[in-house]
Design a protein around this motif. Structure first.
Motif, PDB file in Angstrom:
ATOM      1  N   GLY A 234     -19.637  -2.511  -0.849  1.00  0.00           N
ATOM      2  CA  GLY A 234     -19.633  -1.955   0.500  1.00  0.00           C
ATOM      3  C   GLY A 234     -19.392  -0.459   0.483  1.00  0.00           C
ATOM      4  N   THR A 235     -19.345   0.114   1.671  1.00  0.00           N
ATOM      5  CA  THR A 235     -19.065   1.542   1.805  1.00  0.00           C
ATOM      6  C   THR A 235     -17.562   1.765   1.897  1.00  0.00           C
ATOM      7  OG1 THR A 235     -19.267   1.410   4.203  1.00  0.00           O
ATOM      8  CG2 THR A 235     -21.250   2.002   2.976  1.00  0.00           C
ATOM      9  N   PHE A 236     -17.139   2.950   1.507  1.00  0.00           N
ATOM     10  CA  PHE A 236     -15.722   3.290   1.594  1.00  0.00           C
ATOM     11  C   PHE A 236     -15.321   3.532   3.040  1.00  0.00           C
ATOM     12  CE2 PHE A 236     -15.973   4.357  -2.954  1.00  0.00           C
ATOM     13  CZ  PHE A 236     -14.819   3.735  -3.379  1.00  0.00           C
ATOM     14  N   ARG A 237     -14.131   3.049   3.368  1.00  0.00           N
ATOM     15  CA  ARG A 237     -13.533   3.240   4.693  1.00  0.00           C
ATOM     16  C   ARG A 237     -12.139   3.828   4.497  1.00  0.00           C
ATOM     17  NH1 ARG A 237     -17.468   1.659   8.524  1.00  0.00           N
ATOM     18  NH2 ARG A 237     -18.688   0.069   7.490  1.00  0.00           N
ATOM     19  N   PRO A 238     -11.690   4.685   5.413  1.00  0.00           N
ATOM     20  CA  PRO A 238     -10.374   5.321   5.243  1.00  0.00           C
ATOM     21  C   PRO A 238      -9.211   4.392   5.572  1.00  0.00           C
ATOM     22  CG  PRO A 238     -11.380   6.040   7.292  1.00  0.00           C
ATOM     23  CD  PRO A 238     -12.405   5.179   6.585  1.00  0.00           C
ATOM     24  N   GLY A 239      -8.079   4.695   4.978  1.00  0.00           N
ATOM     25  CA  GLY A 239      -6.832   3.989   5.251  1.00  0.00           C
ATOM     26  C   GLY A 239      -5.656   4.883   4.917  1.00  0.00           C
ATOM     27  N   ARG A 240      -4.471   4.457   5.279  1.00  0.00           N
ATOM     28  CA  ARG A 240      -3.254   5.213   4.975  1.00  0.00           C
ATOM     29  C   ARG A 240      -2.283   4.273   4.277  1.00  0.00           C
ATOM     30  NH1 ARG A 240      -0.948  10.282   6.746  1.00  0.00           N
ATOM     31  NH2 ARG A 240      -3.060  10.530   7.446  1.00  0.00           N
ATOM     32  N   ALA A 241      -1.846   4.666   3.084  1.00  0.00           N
ATOM     33  CA  ALA A 241      -1.013   3.806   2.240  1.00  0.00           C
ATOM     34  C   ALA A 241       0.459   4.198   2.330  1.00  0.00           C
ATOM     35  CB  ALA A 241      -1.475   3.900   0.794  1.00  0.00           C
ATOM     36  N   ARG A 242       1.310   3.183   2.124  1.00  0.00           N
ATOM     37  CA  ARG A 242       2.746   3.419   2.000  1.00  0.00           C
ATOM     38  C   ARG A 242       3.300   2.372   1.043  1.00  0.00           C
ATOM     39  NH1 ARG A 242       5.287  -0.358   5.491  1.00  0.00           N
ATOM     40  NH2 ARG A 242       3.766  -1.207   6.938  1.00  0.00           N
ATOM     41  N   LEU A 243       4.304   2.775   0.291  1.00  0.00           N
ATOM     42  CA  LEU A 243       4.959   1.852  -0.633  1.00  0.00           C
ATOM     43  C   LEU A 243       5.974   1.024   0.130  1.00  0.00           C
ATOM     44  CD1 LEU A 243       5.551   4.180  -3.706  1.00  0.00           C
ATOM     45  CD2 LEU A 243       3.680   2.587  -3.318  1.00  0.00           C
ATOM     46  N   LEU A 244       6.018  -0.268  -0.176  1.00  0.00           N
ATOM     47  CA  LEU A 244       6.948  -1.183   0.478  1.00  0.00           C
ATOM     48  C   LEU A 244       8.175  -1.385  -0.409  1.00  0.00           C
ATOM     49  CD1 LEU A 244       4.403  -3.888   1.690  1.00  0.00           C
ATOM     50  CD2 LEU A 244       5.401  -2.015   3.028  1.00  0.00           C
ATOM     51  N   THR A 245       9.304  -1.637   0.229  1.00  0.00           N
ATOM     52  CA  THR A 245      10.533  -1.914  -0.520  1.00  0.00           C
ATOM     53  C   THR A 245      11.225  -3.120   0.088  1.00  0.00           C
ATOM     54  OG1 THR A 245      11.816  -0.425   0.900  1.00  0.00           O
ATOM     55  CG2 THR A 245      10.899   0.522  -1.122  1.00  0.00           C
ATOM     56  N   GLY A 246      12.199  -3.638  -0.637  1.00  0.00           N
ATOM     57  CA  GLY A 246      13.056  -4.706  -0.134  1.00  0.00           C
ATOM     58  C   GLY A 246      12.306  -5.953   0.306  1.00  0.00           C
ATOM     59  N   GLU A 247      12.710  -6.486   1.461  1.00  0.00           N
ATOM     60  CA  GLU A 247      12.138  -7.730   1.979  1.00  0.00           C
ATOM     61  C   GLU A 247      10.645  -7.600   2.273  1.00  0.00           C
ATOM     62  OE1 GLU A 247      11.836 -11.618   2.893  1.00  0.00           O
ATOM     63  OE2 GLU A 247      13.552 -10.611   1.968  1.00  0.00           O
ATOM     64  N   ALA A 248      10.212  -6.431   2.754  1.00  0.00           N
ATOM     65  CA  ALA A 248       8.784  -6.225   3.040  1.00  0.00           C
ATOM     66  C   ALA A 248       7.959  -6.341   1.760  1.00  0.00           C
ATOM     67  CB  ALA A 248       8.558  -4.870   3.700  1.00  0.00           C
TER      68      ALA A 248
END
Length: 147
Positions: free
Chosen positions: A74-88
């Motif tokens: 497929g084609t690339f689509r934008p996103g925003r990443a974040r690292l999760l910690t703990g229970e998440a």
């Protein structure tokens, strides 16, 4: 990333997604990844190292459907990443276990021709321990990408 329900449906049917992160100099690094979707959030596990440092420095990423060797479909689509910690992070790990079953902990330990295993140097005893536990690995990070 996906703007329509059709895009999300196509993504949810794929077993792999290409994650494009960016180095400080702007060059991109593409990696095929296993993932789980939680609404419009993509969850994935990665080894702590260069990719997690890139995500912390530059949270804008791109995602596309691909196969296990990284051949983009497929084609690339934008996103925003974040690292999760703990229970998440543990909840994201559980979601990936549900999606991929026994393969989730086993395949990262197995040598597959043409696929780079980041855990290839682990001692056999540690590979066996990780294969039987469902908790997040100590050298791994969970990532959430808002699509």
């Amino acid at each position: 990333m996906p703007k329509t329900d059709t895009d999300l449906t196509a993504l949810s049917r794929s077993r792999y997604a290409m994650l494009r992160t960016y180095r400080r100099d702007g060059r991109c690094v593409d990696t095929p990844m296993w993932f789980a979707l939680d609404g419009r959030t993509m969850l994935l596990r990665t080894k702590i190292g260069p990719k997690t440092r890139r995500l912390q420095a530059h949270s804008d990423v791109e995602v596309a459907i691909c196969d296990h060797r990284g051949e983009r479909v497929g084609t690339f689509r934008p996103g925003r990443a974040r690292l999760l910690t703990g229970e998440a992070a543990e909840q994201a790990n559980t979601a990936l276990h549900r999606r991929y079953g026994w393969q989730y902990n086993i395949l990262p330990m197995v040598t597959i021709p043409g696929v780079t295993s980041v855990h290839r140097d682990l001692p056999l005893r540690e590979k066996l321990r990780r294969a039987t536990h469902r908790t997040l690995w100590p050298d791994s990070a969970m990532v959430a990408i808002e699509l």
